[in-house]
Design a protein around this motif. Structure first.
Motif, PDB file in Angstrom:
ATOM      1  N   MET A 128       2.141  -1.117  18.067  1.00 23.49           N
ATOM      2  CA  MET A 128       2.057  -2.313  17.251  1.00 23.49           C
ATOM      3  C   MET A 128       0.593  -2.708  17.047  1.00 23.49           C
ATOM      4  O   MET A 128      -0.193  -2.762  17.982  1.00 23.49           O
ATOM      5  N   GLY A 129       0.230  -2.940  15.801  1.00 21.79           N
ATOM      6  CA  GLY A 129      -1.123  -3.357  15.486  1.00 21.79           C
ATOM      7  C   GLY A 129      -2.141  -2.237  15.468  1.00 21.79           C
ATOM      8  O   GLY A 129      -3.328  -2.485  15.301  1.00 21.79           O
ATOM      9  N   GLN A 130      -1.706  -0.994  15.651  1.00 25.67           N
ATOM     10  CA  GLN A 130      -2.615   0.151  15.674  1.00 25.67           C
ATOM     11  C   GLN A 130      -2.360   1.053  14.474  1.00 25.67           C
ATOM     12  O   GLN A 130      -1.264   1.090  13.948  1.00 25.67           O
ATOM     13  N   SER A 131      -3.380   1.755  14.094  1.00 22.67           N
ATOM     14  CA  SER A 131      -3.186   2.838  13.133  1.00 22.67           C
ATOM     15  C   SER A 131      -2.735   4.058  13.925  1.00 22.67           C
ATOM     16  O   SER A 131      -3.193   4.274  15.045  1.00 22.67           O
ATOM     17  N   PHE A 132      -1.813   4.828  13.367  1.00 20.18           N
ATOM     18  CA  PHE A 132      -1.380   6.035  14.058  1.00 20.18           C
ATOM     19  C   PHE A 132      -0.883   7.055  13.049  1.00 20.18           C
ATOM     20  O   PHE A 132      -0.571   6.732  11.916  1.00 20.18           O
ATOM     21  N   ASP A 133      -0.843   8.294  13.508  1.00 19.28           N
ATOM     22  CA  ASP A 133      -0.377   9.410  12.694  1.00 19.28           C
ATOM     23  C   ASP A 133       1.148   9.359  12.652  1.00 19.28           C
ATOM     24  O   ASP A 133       1.823   9.629  13.652  1.00 19.28           O
ATOM     25  N   PHE A 134       1.697   9.021  11.494  1.00 18.08           N
ATOM     26  CA  PHE A 134       3.137   8.843  11.364  1.00 18.08           C
ATOM     27  C   PHE A 134       3.894  10.144  11.626  1.00 18.08           C
ATOM     28  O   PHE A 134       4.934  10.147  12.294  1.00 18.08           O
ATOM     29  N   ALA A 135       3.374  11.255  11.119  1.00 18.37           N
ATOM     30  CA  ALA A 135       4.052  12.549  11.325  1.00 18.37           C
ATOM     31  C   ALA A 135       4.121  12.883  12.808  1.00 18.37           C
ATOM     32  O   ALA A 135       5.169  13.302  13.316  1.00 18.37           O
ATOM     33  N   GLU A 136       3.015  12.691  13.526  1.00 20.85           N
ATOM     34  CA  GLU A 136       2.996  12.974  14.966  1.00 20.85           C
ATOM     35  C   GLU A 136       3.952  12.043  15.705  1.00 20.85           C
ATOM     36  O   GLU A 136       4.691  12.455  16.598  1.00 20.85           O
ATOM     37  N   ALA A 137       3.969  10.768  15.316  1.00 15.97           N
ATOM     38  CA  ALA A 137       4.834   9.792  15.984  1.00 15.97           C
ATOM     39  C   ALA A 137       6.312  10.109  15.765  1.00 15.97           C
ATOM     40  O   ALA A 137       7.120  10.040  16.698  1.00 15.97           O
ATOM     41  N   THR A 138       6.674  10.486  14.543  1.00 17.39           N
ATOM     42  CA  THR A 138       8.081  10.806  14.302  1.00 17.39           C
ATOM     43  C   THR A 138       8.481  12.125  14.959  1.00 17.39           C
ATOM     44  O   THR A 138       9.623  12.290  15.377  1.00 17.39           O
ATOM     45  N   GLU A 139       7.520  13.044  15.078  1.00 15.59           N
ATOM     46  CA  GLU A 139       7.804  14.297  15.798  1.00 15.59           C
ATOM     47  C   GLU A 139       8.100  13.994  17.265  1.00 15.59           C
ATOM     48  O   GLU A 139       9.049  14.515  17.847  1.00 15.59           O
ATOM     49  N   ARG A 140       7.288  13.127  17.869  1.00 14.83           N
ATOM     50  CA  ARG A 140       7.532  12.720  19.260  1.00 14.83           C
ATOM     51  C   ARG A 140       8.862  11.991  19.392  1.00 14.83           C
ATOM     52  O   ARG A 140       9.594  12.180  20.349  1.00 14.83           O
ATOM     53  N   LEU A 141       9.159  11.146  18.416  1.00 10.93           N
ATOM     54  CA  LEU A 141      10.415  10.400  18.420  1.00 10.93           C
ATOM     55  C   LEU A 141      11.597  11.367  18.379  1.00 10.93           C
ATOM     56  O   LEU A 141      12.527  11.261  19.185  1.00 10.93           O
ATOM     57  N   ALA A 142      11.566  12.316  17.461  1.00 13.95           N
ATOM     58  CA  ALA A 142      12.653  13.295  17.355  1.00 13.95           C
ATOM     59  C   ALA A 142      12.791  14.103  18.637  1.00 13.95           C
ATOM     60  O   ALA A 142      13.906  14.346  19.120  1.00 13.95           O
ATOM     61  N   PHE A 143      11.656  14.494  19.212  1.00 16.36           N
ATOM     62  CA  PHE A 143      11.666  15.264  20.461  1.00 16.36           C
ATOM     63  C   PHE A 143      12.298  14.429  21.587  1.00 16.36           C
ATOM     64  O   PHE A 143      13.139  14.927  22.338  1.00 16.36           O
ATOM     65  N   SER A 144      11.929  13.168  21.697  1.00 16.07           N
ATOM     66  CA  SER A 144      12.466  12.296  22.754  1.00 16.07           C
ATOM     67  C   SER A 144      13.972  12.099  22.604  1.00 16.07           C
ATOM     68  O   SER A 144      14.714  12.167  23.586  1.00 16.07           O
ATOM     69  N   VAL A 145      14.416  11.868  21.377  1.00 12.07           N
ATOM     70  CA  VAL A 145      15.851  11.664  21.137  1.00 12.07           C
ATOM     71  C   VAL A 145      16.616  12.955  21.437  1.00 12.07           C
ATOM     72  O   VAL A 145      17.664  12.930  22.087  1.00 12.07           O
ATOM     73  N   MET A 146      16.075  14.087  21.009  1.00  4.76           N
ATOM     74  CA  MET A 146      16.726  15.367  21.267  1.00  4.76           C
ATOM     75  C   MET A 146      16.805  15.646  22.771  1.00  4.76           C
ATOM     76  O   MET A 146      17.843  16.070  23.275  1.00  4.76           O
ATOM     77  N   MET A 147      15.719  15.397  23.486  1.00  2.00           N
ATOM     78  CA  MET A 147      15.722  15.642  24.932  1.00  2.00           C
ATOM     79  C   MET A 147      16.777  14.781  25.623  1.00  2.00           C
ATOM     80  O   MET A 147      17.475  15.239  26.520  1.00  2.00           O
ATOM     81  N   GLU A 148      16.894  13.541  25.198  1.00  2.00           N
ATOM     82  CA  GLU A 148      17.870  12.650  25.836  1.00  2.00           C
ATOM     83  C   GLU A 148      19.302  13.011  25.470  1.00  2.00           C
ATOM     84  O   GLU A 148      20.169  13.093  26.333  1.00  2.00           O
ATOM     85  N   THR A 149      19.565  13.244  24.199  1.00  2.00           N
ATOM     86  CA  THR A 149      20.951  13.492  23.792  1.00  2.00           C
ATOM     87  C   THR A 149      21.423  14.897  24.124  1.00  2.00           C
ATOM     88  O   THR A 149      22.561  15.090  24.512  1.00  2.00           O
ATOM     89  N   ALA A 150      20.550  15.887  23.982  1.00  2.00           N
ATOM     90  CA  ALA A 150      20.968  17.276  24.203  1.00  2.00           C
ATOM     91  C   ALA A 150      20.878  17.678  25.650  1.00  2.00           C
ATOM     92  O   ALA A 150      21.721  18.413  26.157  1.00  2.00           O
ATOM     93  N   LEU A 151      19.854  17.210  26.359  1.00  2.00           N
ATOM     94  CA  LEU A 151      19.617  17.677  27.730  1.00  2.00           C
ATOM     95  C   LEU A 151      19.769  16.589  28.775  1.00  2.00           C
ATOM     96  O   LEU A 151      19.636  16.854  29.968  1.00  2.00           O
ATOM     97  N   GLY A 152      20.002  15.339  28.338  1.00  2.00           N
ATOM     98  CA  GLY A 152      20.180  14.257  29.294  1.00  2.00           C
ATOM     99  C   GLY A 152      18.909  13.843  30.010  1.00  2.00           C
ATOM    100  O   GLY A 152      18.964  13.257  31.066  1.00  2.00           O
ATOM    101  N   GLN A 153      17.750  14.139  29.410  1.00  2.00           N
ATOM    102  CA  GLN A 153      16.479  13.796  30.035  1.00  2.00           C
ATOM    103  C   GLN A 153      15.780  12.742  29.190  1.00  2.00           C
ATOM    104  O   GLN A 153      15.699  12.866  27.977  1.00  2.00           O
ATOM    105  N   SER A 154      15.257  11.723  29.843  1.00  2.00           N
ATOM    106  CA  SER A 154      14.522  10.681  29.142  1.00  2.00           C
ATOM    107  C   SER A 154      13.051  10.811  29.421  1.00  2.00           C
ATOM    108  O   SER A 154      12.648  11.249  30.491  1.00  2.00           O
ATOM    109  N   ASP A 155      12.253  10.425  28.424  1.00  4.56           N
ATOM    110  CA  ASP A 155      10.803  10.342  28.644  1.00  4.56           C
ATOM    111  C   ASP A 155      10.541   9.243  29.647  1.00  4.56           C
ATOM    112  O   ASP A 155      11.233   8.230  29.665  1.00  4.56           O
ATOM    113  N   PRO A 156       9.518   9.398  30.488  1.00  9.14           N
ATOM    114  CA  PRO A 156       9.128   8.284  31.327  1.00  9.14           C
ATOM    115  C   PRO A 156       8.608   7.162  30.448  1.00  9.14           C
ATOM    116  O   PRO A 156       7.872   7.399  29.516  1.00  9.14           O
ATOM    117  N   GLU A 157       9.048   5.945  30.723  1.00  9.50           N
ATOM    118  CA  GLU A 157       8.633   4.825  29.878  1.00  9.50           C
ATOM    119  C   GLU A 157       7.471   4.092  30.464  1.00  9.50           C
ATOM    120  O   GLU A 157       7.097   4.178  31.536  1.00  9.50           O
TER     121      GLU A 157
END
Length: 157
Positions: A128-157
C-alpha cells in the motif's frame, strides 16, 4: 538439444544460495534471461525450470516416460514426501495419477477463492502506498495461491 541456462561455476554450487534465497524471484530472472525452459546444474543434479503453460502437460502426460525422477532426489526427499506422486514415475506414477487428477478437477472452488482473496489482501496491504512491479506481484500471488490450494502450503506471513 542444448537447454539454455547459467554457466556452472564451482560445479553449480554458486546457484545454491540463489535457489534457497528466493526460488521464485531467481527462477523469474533466469527465465527472463534464457527463455521458457532453463537448465540449472548443481553438482550432478540438473534442474529444469519450465514457464510456458503447456509445459506441465507435456512433461507430466504426453512425454512422462522421458522425464524420470532422479534417484538421488527421491532418496533425499522421500523421508518428507514419501513415495507419492511428486517423487514417483513410471508405473507408480500412472497408478497414482487418476485419483489425483479427479480430485484436482473437482477441487472445491471456495477454498481456492478464499486463498486468492487472503493472498490478494496481504499483497495489497504489504505494498500500500508503494510503487511495485504488477507482473511480479501477480506472479507471486498466483504462486502463493497455487502452493496453498494444490500442495496445502502457505507462505509465511
Amino acid at each position: 538439444m542444448k537447454i539454455p541456462g547459467p554457466r556452472s561455476w564451482l560445479l553449480g554450487f554458486d546457484q545454491v544460495p540463489k535457489v534457497l534465497g528466493d526460488l521464485l524471484d531467481h527462477s523469474r530472472k533466469l527465465m527472463e534471461q534464457y527463455g521458457d525452459i532453463v537448465q540449472v546444474r548443481i553438482a550432478a543434479v540438473r534442474l529444469l525450470l519450465l514457464r510456458h503453460p503447456d509445459h506441465p502437460h507435456e512433461v507430466l502426460v504426453r512425454r512422462s516416460e522421458a522425464f524420470i525422477r532422479e534417484p538421488r532426489i527421491q532418496r533425499i526427499f522421500a523421508p518428507w514426501l514419501g513415495r507419492g506422486i511428486l517423487l514417483s514415475d513410471g508405473p507408480d506414477w500412472r497408478r497414482q495419477r487418476p485419483p489425483i487428477q479427479g480430485a484436482w478437477q473437482h477441487h472445491e472452488g471456495q477454498a481456492a477463492l478464499d486463498a486468492a482473496v487472503r493472498h490478494t489482501r496481504r499483497l495489497l496491504l504489504e505494498r500500500m502506498g508503494q510503487s511495485f512491479d504488477f507482473a511480479e506481484a501477480t506472479e507471486r500471488l498466483a504462486f502463493s495461491v497455487m502452493m496453498e490450494t494444490a500442495l496445502g502450503q502457505s507462505d509465511p506471513e
